[in-house]
Write an enzyme that holds these catalytic residues in place. Structure first.
Site, PDB file in Angstrom:
ATOM      1  N   ASP A 153     -11.804 -12.057  -1.162  1.00 34.21           N
ATOM      2  CA  ASP A 153     -11.475 -13.410  -1.600  1.00 34.21           C
ATOM      3  C   ASP A 153     -11.062 -13.438  -3.065  1.00 34.21           C
ATOM      4  O   ASP A 153     -11.627 -12.716  -3.889  1.00 34.21           O
ATOM      5  CB  ASP A 153     -12.704 -14.312  -1.394  1.00 34.21           C
ATOM      6  CG  ASP A 153     -12.364 -15.788  -1.508  1.00 34.21           C
ATOM      7  OD1 ASP A 153     -11.184 -16.141  -1.321  1.00 34.21           O
ATOM      8  OD2 ASP A 153     -13.272 -16.582  -1.794  1.00 34.21           O
ATOM      9  N   HIS A 198      -1.719 -11.130  -3.728  1.00 34.10           N
ATOM     10  CA  HIS A 198      -1.889 -10.402  -2.470  1.00 34.10           C
ATOM     11  C   HIS A 198      -1.509  -8.937  -2.621  1.00 34.10           C
ATOM     12  O   HIS A 198      -2.151  -8.057  -2.041  1.00 34.10           O
ATOM     13  CB  HIS A 198      -1.061 -11.063  -1.369  1.00 34.10           C
ATOM     14  CG  HIS A 198      -1.517 -12.462  -1.042  1.00 34.10           C
ATOM     15  ND1 HIS A 198      -2.837 -12.765  -0.782  1.00 34.10           N
ATOM     16  CD2 HIS A 198      -0.832 -13.638  -0.944  1.00 34.10           C
ATOM     17  CE1 HIS A 198      -2.947 -14.066  -0.533  1.00 34.10           C
ATOM     18  NE2 HIS A 198      -1.755 -14.608  -0.637  1.00 34.10           N
ATOM     19  N   LEU A 225     -13.382   8.052   8.716  1.00 37.15           N
ATOM     20  CA  LEU A 225     -13.660   6.640   8.414  1.00 37.15           C
ATOM     21  C   LEU A 225     -12.881   5.786   9.386  1.00 37.15           C
ATOM     22  O   LEU A 225     -11.727   6.085   9.692  1.00 37.15           O
ATOM     23  CB  LEU A 225     -13.234   6.311   6.976  1.00 37.15           C
ATOM     24  CG  LEU A 225     -13.215   4.828   6.581  1.00 37.15           C
ATOM     25  CD1 LEU A 225     -14.634   4.273   6.504  1.00 37.15           C
ATOM     26  CD2 LEU A 225     -12.485   4.630   5.245  1.00 37.15           C
TER      27      LEU A 225
END
Length: 363
Positions: free
Chosen positions: A139, A156, A250
């Site tokens: 956020d 972004h 991962l």
């Protein structure tokens, strides 16, 4: 030859319109960017109209000598990327007509992360107490851009850079699953221009990072409602999931068009359909069956041990509502683009200092 001047936050950047590639030699003491829109020919007016429609301040002077701005290197890098992303995101016809974008830069555009070897944990972190699954609500991109005097798209882009660093650290420090909240079902109410940019940025990032992630043994899984996603993005998602499906270092789970309510709802619908089809009886419905139908069932560890939310907000915002039942929560004040290694270490240190009882009592 003529020059388009595009104003980003009162800073002009010159785009040289030329039918042929042209990169002028520049003094090594200065950082210059020359952006050439190649093979435009009769598409000059089309380009102007596209930028105008997207409410980017644009003015086109009469053909004159080439105008190249000299700016702070970091600011110029961000503005170059923003200009390129806007062009590629909102001018698909130009891409189809093979109009190219060239750049002269002293640094690579997107340096891949490398997690080939395990890295010693920072002092104070204990390997046996590391979480298996970390979830992140990324956020603050828009607020970060506003503070920097930039556009939301710049935020972004900076958010992608921050995510790359966290993915690298997870791979080095033995965290097995990282789930990130990239785009919520609630985000569909945002302006279309921002949605289009976000989805286009996501698509291009998947393409550009696929080889690097695959080499580093990272598996990519995408969860969420895909019914509204562009066809081109769905094709890329299918490709990256297929290419990385056997990777084991991962697992990076990206939630796009996702919400916790949506996940529970689609699970209930799936179970109801199975009851209707006679596959199961109502009495057989239990927590285990619901968990099998949740979209986080793509991983061996569907329940996050730690949830991190940046930007100082103290809520989970409709993310992984079922899965967060016993998750430890960490709320960071930093905006997501500023949340790096130090912030991640602080969150992990906080996690390791907690006692997890899962409803029981430590003796």
């Amino acid at each position: 030859m003529s020059t388009i001047i595009i104003a980003f936050n009162n800073t002009d950047i010159a785009f040289n319109i030329s039918p042929e590639p042209s990169m002028e030699a520049v003094p090594s003491s200065q950082l210059y960017y020359t952006v050439c829109l190649l093979s435009l020919h009769n598409h000059h007016n089309f380009l102007i109209n596209q930028f105008h429609k997207r409410m980017i301040s644009l003015r086109v002077p009469a053909p004159s000598s080439f105008n190249l701005q000299r700016l702070n290197s970091q600011a110029l890098e961000r503005r170059w990327r923003l200009g390129r992303d806007c062009f590629l995101s909102f001018s698909p016809s130009c891409v189809e007509n093979r109009i190219g974008l060239g750049v002269r830069s002293t640094k690579s555009e997107m340096a891949p992360f490398t997690a080939a070897e395990e890295e010693t944990l920072p002092e104070g972190l204990q390997p046996e107490l590391m979480p298996k699954h970390v979830a992140v609500i990324m956020d603050g991109n828009g607020r970060w851009a506003k503070i920097q005097g930039l556009q939301p798209w710049d935020g972004h882009r900076a958010g992608v850079e921050a995510l790359r660093e966290i993915v690298e650290l997870c791979g080095k420090w033995g965290i097995q699953v990282l789930t990130v909240f990239a785009f919520s079902t609630d985000n569909w109410i945002r302006p279309k221009i921002e949605i289009d940019f976000l989805l286009s940025l996501f698509e291009r990032t998947l393409k550009s990072e696929l080889e690097t992630l695959a080499k580093n043994n990272v598996r990519i899984s995408i969860i969420g409602d895909s019914s509204k996603l562009p066809k081109s993005l769905l094709e890329v998602i299918n490709e990256v999931e297929e290419v990385t499906k056997n990777n084991t270092r991962l697992q990076l789970i990206v939630a796009v068009g996702y919400s916790g309510k949506y996940d529970v709802l689609q699970a209930c619908r799936g179970i109801a359909q199975r009851v209707k089809d006679g596959e199961i009886d109502v009495e057989e419905i239990d927590e285990g069956l619901i968990e099998q139908e949740l979209e986080t069932n793509v991983t061996e560890f569907p329940y996050p041990d730690l949830l991190i939310r940046t930007s100082g907000e103290l809520r989970v915002s409709n993310f992984l509502l079922w899965q967060l039942a016993y998750t430890e929560l960490f709320f960071a004040q930093e905006l997501w683009p500023d949340f790096g290694r130090n912030g991640f270490v602080e969150a992990l240190m906080s996690f390791q200092q907690r006692q997890r009882r899962f409803g029981g009592r430590k003796s």
